[in-house]
Write an enzyme that holds these catalytic residues in place. Sequence first.
Site, PDB file in Angstrom:
ATOM      1  CG  LEU A 163       1.519   1.244  -1.781  1.00  0.00           C
ATOM      2  CD1 LEU A 163       1.267   1.841  -0.409  1.00  0.00           C
ATOM      3  CD2 LEU A 163       2.304  -0.057  -1.651  1.00  0.00           C
ATOM      4  CG  ASP A 164      -0.434   7.259  -3.587  1.00  0.00           C
ATOM      5  OD1 ASP A 164      -1.597   6.953  -3.892  1.00  0.00           O
ATOM      6  OD2 ASP A 164      -0.143   8.120  -2.731  1.00  0.00           O
TER       7      ASP A 164
END
Length: 327
Positions: free
Chosen positions: A48-49
């Site tokens: 997840l960025d």
Amino acid sequence: MARRGKKKGRPISGWVVFDKPVGMGSTEAVSKIKWLFKADKAGHAGTLDPLASGMLPIALGEATKTVPYVMDGAKVYRFTVTWGEERLTDDLEGPATKTSDKRPTEEEIRAVMPNYTGVIMQAPPQFSAIKIAGERAYDLAREGEVLDIPAREVEIGRLDLVERPDDSRTVFEVECGKGTYVRSLARDMGRDLGCYGHISELRRTEVDPFTPEDLVTLPELEAAAADAAPRGEAGEDGRIDDPRSEKERFAPLDALLVETGAALDCLPQIAISDDAATKIRLGNPVIVRGRDAPAEADEACVTARGRLVAIGAVEAGMFKPKRVFVG
């Protein structure tokens, strides 16, 4: 005399369904959770960025063996696209590379949305974890290389328009399969609409089989971990002799875990006896019985007293273990 190795951590197993805050990277999140639980090993199921928030399932101990099954699960994201700019990273982090004064109408947006459901071809962002000649795309992109990343097949189950706060922003919700990049979705819709676009807000709300009710925040974890801190009087050597057992100290924190077997809801579940579980843990096949036990299955999992024992195949009514779980 051989030196004793340093204890690496607790042999704790289970899933932390972490509500990752904006600004924290996935690797940083895993390290933080591993440290809080004093776990011997940990890993996550799907990057997840840093600019994204939401569900990041983190596996501890034996649960790391089930990571591939969660990676393959469907995911749900809620995201905001800001129209008028395409950015180098396809989100707020990178500089604008293309701009437009055009703002799409709701009718225009809804008209292109069917192009982005079902099985589609999608090119990953320049700044992604895709490997190019053995190197991560984001490393090459940071060095200034313009990459030609081939499009690949992804599956999008649904794409809904949630709201339009103003003419420049639209909020969507998407349910998609493994390998889908929401940043690419925003980029491609912007190009399709002739106005460009990028992700300005992104939150992952679900990763199958986990639900929003499983989410736990960093403050909740830190508060529970504080109870595990040693209590009592310090001895002459400075060490605190806590009268509580390790299990008692970490009980509030461990209560926040989702059991390891929850990741395997997609597989046939077979209940076995304690004797059969002992044989399987030694690597031996066993006959599986019961009305619901399959005669054949490429993959299935067996449990004893509700606890996961192994993943394996069923051939002619015989369970053959492939991956065994401790305890």
